[in-house]
Design a protein around this motif. Sequence first.
Motif, short mmCIF file in Angstrom:
data_model
loop_
_atom_site.label_atom_id
_atom_site.label_comp_id
_atom_site.label_asym_id
_atom_site.label_seq_id
_atom_site.Cartn_x
_atom_site.Cartn_y
_atom_site.Cartn_z
N THR A 1 1.33 -1.44 -0.23
CA THR A 1 -0.11 -0.22 0.11
C THR A 1 1.18 1.40 -0.18
OG1 THR A 1 -1.76 -1.37 1.37
CG2 THR A 1 -2.03 0.91 1.59
N SER B 1 -6.95 -0.89 -1.54
CA SER B 1 -6.27 -1.85 -0.14
C SER B 1 -7.58 -2.54 0.70
CB SER B 1 -5.52 -1.09 0.58
OG SER B 1 -4.57 -0.62 0.13
N LEU C 1 -1.08 -6.02 6.24
CA LEU C 1 -1.02 -4.26 5.28
C LEU C 1 0.34 -4.33 5.30
CD1 LEU C 1 -2.13 -2.74 4.07
CD2 LEU C 1 -3.32 -1.59 6.45
N ALA D 1 -6.79 2.08 5.17
CA ALA D 1 -7.50 -0.01 4.92
C ALA D 1 -7.65 -0.29 6.40
CB ALA D 1 -5.79 -0.47 4.22
#
Length: 777
Positions: free
Chosen positions: A109, A135, A151, A186
């Motif tokens: 990301t 995301s 993530l 996200a």
Amino acid sequence: MKDKIKSIISQMTLEEKVSLCSGKDFWHLKGIERLGIPKIMVTDGPHGLRKQSGEADHLGLNQSVRATCFPTAATTASGWDRENLFDMGKAIGEECVQEQVSVVLGPGTNIKRSPLCGRNFEYFSEDPFLAGEMSAAWINGVQSQGIGTSLKHFAANNQEKARLVSNSVVDERALREIYLTAFEIAVKQAQPWTLMCSYNRINNVYSCENQWLLNDVLRGEWGFQGLVMTDWGAMNERTKALEAGLELEMPSSGGYNDKKIVEAVREGKMKEAVLDRAVTRILTVILKAQEVKKKNYDKDQHHNLAQKIGAESIVLLKNDGMLPLNKDVSYAVIGAFAEKPRYQGAGSSKINPHRVEGALEALRNMGIKCEYAQGYELCSDEIRQEIIDEATECAAKADGAVIFAGLPDSYESEGFDRSHLDMPKNHNALIEAVAKVNPNVTVVLQCGSPVLMPWKDDVKGIVLSYLGGEAAGSASAKVLTGEVNPSGRLAETFPMSLEDTPCYNNFAKEAKDVEYRESILVGYRYYDWADIPVLYPFGYGLSYTDFSYEGMQVEWDDDSGTGSVKVTVSNKGKRAGSEVVQLYIGKECSSVMRAPKELKGFQKVFLNPQETKTVKLMLDKRSFSYYDIEEHGWTIEDGNYQLYVAASSRDMRLKADLKVKGKVIMRSPEYKVTDVVKNGRFSCSREQFKMLFEGEFPITPQMDKISLNSTVQEVLEKEAGRKSFQEMVDRFNKKFDGEDDLNIMMRAMLKDMPLRGLAMFGEAAMGDIEKKIKDMN
């Protein structure tokens, strides 16, 4: 589950607790058999599942199981389609269930600060709102199957050069508005099970031991509930990281760091409650993973989904009437990528696909009359005239030519950054030569990031397929023939030159300190602010039909901080197609340094010919906020704002003004275009950059002694270093003496690798490296 975890922890010894805080091997978390705690598997996979079937090595030198290779993030972001990202994540989750993988390591990301970043194909966008939305959709898709995500890479990891030791020097406002916002979206929308820290330092503090980043921001402000892990080999000081909120070290230090935690607890230097907190979070993930039962997925269904997403993410950059292709005429299909497509990036995300479809075969299967010529060699950028001559002869006999070109693995990869924006010289030479013998040329680009196009005015069509996954060839063919109307829109700006990029003078240099002098002026924000022409703007893309926008309506309530923008969109053409409606917000008279406008909403809408639909884009307080460094929080500046409904960042279709209540702002530190843009180039001095900081400027302190964070290059520059480490380095190099992309990547990484990194790759135990360092100093 909380009571069960509390009971388990009460039965654990100190050593057992500590053992859970590092990996069992490259891909497994440890279990404790006597307490019924199983080991679980994590593995790479932002655009597919990369589960190694043999001995694990992290970098993919050993073969992985077959899995669906979906389009990369650079591609899917160009689709601007949340539903497609959810469906892709769901499919990857299904493949994890079959392969008994509990956590898939993705999505990537990070913001595309420069088009040169070698890993940009794995990242979504230069814009944090778009990156965050993509995301979140992907994470929600994966986790809908009971599979966790990670993530990454948190945060300000925007180059490959020296990524294990570099220091991202970034002002607070830019960090918040540009580099953290996508992660924030996200986390808040999807709650990933885990989050992966980046290798680098942020303002001189390693991400994995950054108390402010991991505890204050991630958990305190954003409400993150999962566990935090290192990137592989990123651990610096283990106890400091544990106290800062990093639970899991991956892969393992061979007991070296575990011992440090045990000693810290026993000597009273760290409270056991800190360790218990970490173990609680790790056990939560392990126990959640055990709730999923194995089931098989449909390979054909996933392949078709990869094709759909790839086709709907392709961006039509230019069309002077040649497209769609006509089945009644003949074409020359030219370029080795037509037969053997480049469909994914190089490095740790490389998937072993079930099958790969090339465009040449797909076009023939769809009834396109064509002859093929190779045009260039895949493994070289040398211009071979005889191959180009064959291509021009083929093109001269055809009604039109379709050339497949772009970037090979050797030009962009994890582990190193690009040094220029050029395509291989033999690709450019081929396009120029073919365009001279045939006026009807379309170029299809397979690449993971922007390229320069010196031949742009000599061709009639340009189709950007990015890296389209295992079905890249058939996806391209569907767009070229008009079976799919192109609806992709650029998620990044294509600049006119490398020198035009705002971080040109401050990207991937030899110094460890990377100064983000452009601050918030990243991507289209900078080009619009400085009024710099671009090759293709952010959000741009053509269609085989035409869309119109009417009736913009804005609603806003200051008290609740909510509102919406409604607009009527119509398909005026004869083909069904999808339009990406984009909402930008700006403030013309501001006391704060701002881009003229920023993306704050978008929606992809499908319309049949002559159909009309109303699109509603939501507004909230953050739509109008900037990060106030005096208040260390988000603030709305009082005054009038401009709202634009647009087809790209430079194609405003409708505009409305809106008065928003907020704080009256005194003039804040800022750049003026006339001060920092010289001869069309961003040129900000360190002194100008320092204005954006409070306190001491956070650059790397000078160190005379060798440490675990000294790079291989720094060590080998000293005679004592060569005596101690040359043999170890030579042994490492010998492992990676091949010429494929992974070996090239590893050799590129070596000189910037810290000495502690050699331990991760098995060259020596950490204790032995420490002893050598002690002897040197």
